[in-house]
Write an enzyme that holds these catalytic residues in place. Structure first.
Site, PDB file in Angstrom:
ATOM      1  N   GLU A 160      -6.339  -0.744  -6.664  1.00 44.82           N
ATOM      2  CA  GLU A 160      -5.390   0.141  -7.337  1.00 44.82           C
ATOM      3  C   GLU A 160      -4.389  -0.734  -8.099  1.00 44.82           C
ATOM      4  O   GLU A 160      -3.687  -1.558  -7.500  1.00 44.82           O
ATOM      5  CB  GLU A 160      -4.658   1.019  -6.324  1.00 44.82           C
ATOM      6  CG  GLU A 160      -5.553   2.089  -5.702  1.00 44.82           C
ATOM      7  CD  GLU A 160      -4.849   2.924  -4.644  1.00 44.82           C
ATOM      8  OE1 GLU A 160      -5.087   4.138  -4.597  1.00 44.82           O
ATOM      9  OE2 GLU A 160      -4.065   2.352  -3.853  1.00 44.82           O
ATOM     10  N   HIS A 177      -3.260  -3.504  -5.482  1.00 42.70           N
ATOM     11  CA  HIS A 177      -3.526  -3.095  -4.104  1.00 42.70           C
ATOM     12  C   HIS A 177      -5.005  -3.238  -3.784  1.00 42.70           C
ATOM     13  O   HIS A 177      -5.830  -2.418  -4.177  1.00 42.70           O
ATOM     14  CB  HIS A 177      -3.068  -1.650  -3.871  1.00 42.70           C
ATOM     15  CG  HIS A 177      -3.353  -1.157  -2.489  1.00 42.70           C
ATOM     16  ND1 HIS A 177      -3.706   0.145  -2.217  1.00 42.70           N
ATOM     17  CD2 HIS A 177      -3.345  -1.808  -1.285  1.00 42.70           C
ATOM     18  CE1 HIS A 177      -3.904   0.276  -0.925  1.00 42.70           C
ATOM     19  NE2 HIS A 177      -3.694  -0.884  -0.342  1.00 42.70           N
ATOM     20  N   ASN A 222      -4.110   6.086  -0.147  1.00 43.31           N
ATOM     21  CA  ASN A 222      -3.278   6.321   1.035  1.00 43.31           C
ATOM     22  C   ASN A 222      -2.615   7.683   1.010  1.00 43.31           C
ATOM     23  O   ASN A 222      -2.417   8.316   2.056  1.00 43.31           O
ATOM     24  CB  ASN A 222      -2.220   5.227   1.167  1.00 43.31           C
ATOM     25  CG  ASN A 222      -2.800   3.947   1.755  1.00 43.31           C
ATOM     26  OD1 ASN A 222      -3.960   3.915   2.155  1.00 43.31           O
ATOM     27  ND2 ASN A 222      -2.005   2.901   1.797  1.00 43.31           N
ATOM     28  N   SER A 257       0.818  -1.214   0.000  1.00 42.70           N
ATOM     29  CA  SER A 257       0.000   0.000   0.000  1.00 42.70           C
ATOM     30  C   SER A 257       0.847   1.256   0.000  1.00 42.70           C
ATOM     31  O   SER A 257       0.313   2.355  -0.121  1.00 42.70           O
ATOM     32  CB  SER A 257      -0.907   0.014   1.237  1.00 42.70           C
ATOM     33  OG  SER A 257      -0.124  -0.013   2.421  1.00 42.70           O
TER      34      SER A 257
END
Length: 596
Positions: free
Chosen positions: A154, A142, A192, A121
């Site tokens: 992702e 991800h 993130n 991540s």
């Protein structure tokens, strides 16, 4: 033609790894699930069976489908079991050296055509890929936790990932029923990169005793409609994981100070306070791994009737202003049983406010939220006036006039002369310093911020803003009033943005910077935050609703007060405002709304 994946390997069967196994097996793909030891393998098997059994119990999965799902999973110890799979995805701890060693081994064991994927991540997919002799076949996939539930994936390509591999993985995501966003290898990717700056800022608020953990979390849940407050979310993610992500983003992402982990975070990790998994983090839990919060020494003692202890008696309320916010606040107080004096500039404005309140109350009757008797009683409690002198005998005044400091200061100076001693004087400002308003009076101890959210009759949150001159009695009175209104009052100090705007708008500004850098599209960024983080709206949807001019003004105030370089308004935001693209209200902002 996209490649057909018939078998995949998953390395690491913790919560995330087991969830990824479930995703593949649910969709008819055979999975080789690998761990490092027999004990770890059994824990991974328990993670998978526990998740699928819960799905059956909730009616989300038939027993026969669960059994078929489990039959597709081959549990194995050691990487050699992956020699013939089409794709391997790792979900091991977030340590670069560990992942590099793992990928070097996979490169040796797997067939030349096998795609090697990382679920990282925050780490560099490029740095992981160079540990292999096939960096063009290494990609980031991800998933978000819990993987069986969260729709977003992702897909992270490096500068050497082949286009065929990207296309094959995108097709695989569609087969899994996921929404993919394909992006380049950059610290934090989309979700993130936007989420953890916000979380770190919330920890800094808590560390500085700006607001309690309960009030910070309640503010973001009730003020922004988020599924969890930031500190509760940190506990769920794991403070050690959050620290590693922030530290990696800080080192890889240009050393932005907002991503430098707050010192409290490192101290808590060192002390073993890791969140839910350890039984204690920002909150205390019933036991390690339990989601149930239990009281501890930091749990507020004052709840329910105790909130009124030491509060002044409030029976009659004055509301000054004629806009949407003033109208909503009048309705809220009148429905709660308070006598209300509405003061506007002139009889014509009073008539408009009166009509607006009646219209809103009538809508409540039509929707079954209010009886005709209660509507009539609420209206009967309101006195309409065009002169401030009629506030001479009220117990509380709430101003909701234009957001200009000079106007508010002049009003409070007048209220200081008119109102009786002991009256609480409250401002609904969302961005101006409350202390500046308070010092326009000779009674700053009686002045407090009561920031209602729009629409006031619907939104459950009120930010109670205490200045360094606000008395404890005034703060307690404000809390008691909010409770009597059926609102959740969160107390914070007098700082730009209070809680909600101070945490929300830097996140929105970061999203604009991400778009400005051409890292991703507005649609993909919105998808990432809605599907990956459970936000009710993506940042660009929200900016267009709030108004780009309003957003820019708030961001400028935050930057002016905090002087944090990362808070400087994004140039793209400034350019759009200059061009008159202000969002929905002008028909165009980040998106064109003219044909919608």
């Amino acid at each position: 033609m996209a490649r057909e994946f018939t078998s995949v390997g998953v390395v690491g069967l913790g919560t995330m790894g087991a969830g990824i196994v479930e995703v593949f097996a649910r969709n008819g793909i055979d999975v080789v699930a690998v761990e490092i030891s027999d004990g770890a393998l059994e824990r991974g098997r328990a993670n998978l069976t526990g998740s699928t059994d819960r799905a059956v119990a909730r009616g989300k999965l038939a027993e026969a489908d669960r059994d078929a799902l489990l039959s597709r999973v081959d549990f194995q110890v050691g990487l050699d079991a992956l020699h013939s799979v089409d794709l391997v995805i790792e979900a091991v701890p977030e340590h670069l050296d560990l992942k590099q060693r793992l990928f070097a081994e996979l490169d040796r064991i797997c067939r030349p055509e096998t795609i090697l994927a990382t679920n990282t991540s925050s780490l560099s997919v490029t740095e992981i890929s160079v540990a292999t002799g096939r960096p063009n076949q290494v990609i980031g996939i991800h998933f978000f936790n819990p993987a069986p539930v969260m729709k977003l994936v992702e897909v992270v390509r490096t500068v050497v990932t082949s286009a065929e591999v990207v296309a094959d993985v995108e097709a695989l995501c569609a087969r899994l029923g996921k929404v993919d966003v394909t992006i380049n290898d950059r610290a934090g990717f989309i979700a993130n990169a936007l989420l953890f700056g916000y979380l770190n800022h919330a920890v800094a608020m808590y560390e500085s005793h700006y607001a309690t953990r309960e009030d910070i979390d309640a503010a973001m849940k009730l003020g922004c409609g988020l599924p969890m407050g930031p500190l509760a979310l940190m506990d769920l993610i794991g403070l050690d994981t959050a620290y590693e992500i922030l530290d990696t983003m800080y080192r890889r992402g240009g050393r932005d100070r907002r991503h430098a982990p707050v010192p409290l975070l490192k101290q808590m990790v060192t002390a073993g306070l890791l969140g839910r998994k350890s039984g204690r983090g920002f909150y205390t839990y019933e036991r390690p791994g339990s989601p149930k919060v239990v009281p501890d020494e930091r749990t507020p003692a004052a709840t329910g009737p105790a909130l009124a202890d030491g509060a002044r008696a409030i029976a009659k309320v004055g509301v000054v202003g004629s806009g949407t916010m003033a109208t909503g606040i009048i309705e809220v107080f009148a429905k709660a049983g308070y006598e209300v004096v509405s003061v506007t500039r002139g009889a014509e404005k009073s008539a408009k406010v009166c009509e607006a309140v009646k219209t809103s109350l009538n809508k409540g009757v039509v929707r079954g939220k209010l009886s005709e008797h209660d509507r009539d009683a609420a209206l009967g409690r309101v006195t309409w006036s065009a002169t401030l002198d009629h506030l001479a005998d009220v117990d509380l005044v709430v101003e909701a006039v234009v957001e200009e400091l000079s106007v508010k200061k002049a009003l409070f100076a007048s209220l200081d002369e008119i109102c009786k001693p002991g009256v609480v004087l409250a401002t609904t400002t969302s961005s101006l310093p409350v202390i500046d308003v308070a010092m326009a009076t000779h009674r700053p101890a009686d002045v407090v911020g009561l920031h209602f959210f729009n629409p006031a009759p619907v939104m459950p949150l009120v930010e109670i803003v205490r200045t360094i001159r606000t008395s404890e009695e005034t703060t307690v009175t404000a809390r008691a009033v909010c409770a009597a209104l059926g609102k959740t009052g969160v107390v914070c100090a007098d700082r730009s943005g209070f809680v909600v705007n101070a945490l929300l708008f830097p996140y929105l500004n970061d999203a604009v910077r991400m778009l400005e850098a051409s890292y991703s599209s507005a649609d993909d960024i919105d998808h990432a935050m809605k599907l990956g983080c459970g936000y009710p709206m993506g940042p660009f949807e929200l900016l267009d609703v709030v108004g780009l001019d309003v957003s820019l003004a708030i961001q400028r105030e935050l930057y002016l007060e905090l002087r944090e370089p990362g808070f400087a308004p994004a140039p793209l935001l400034e350019h759009l405002v200059t061009a008159g693209y202000l969002g929905r209200k002008t028909g165009r902002g980040f998106r064109d709304h003219t044909n919608r």
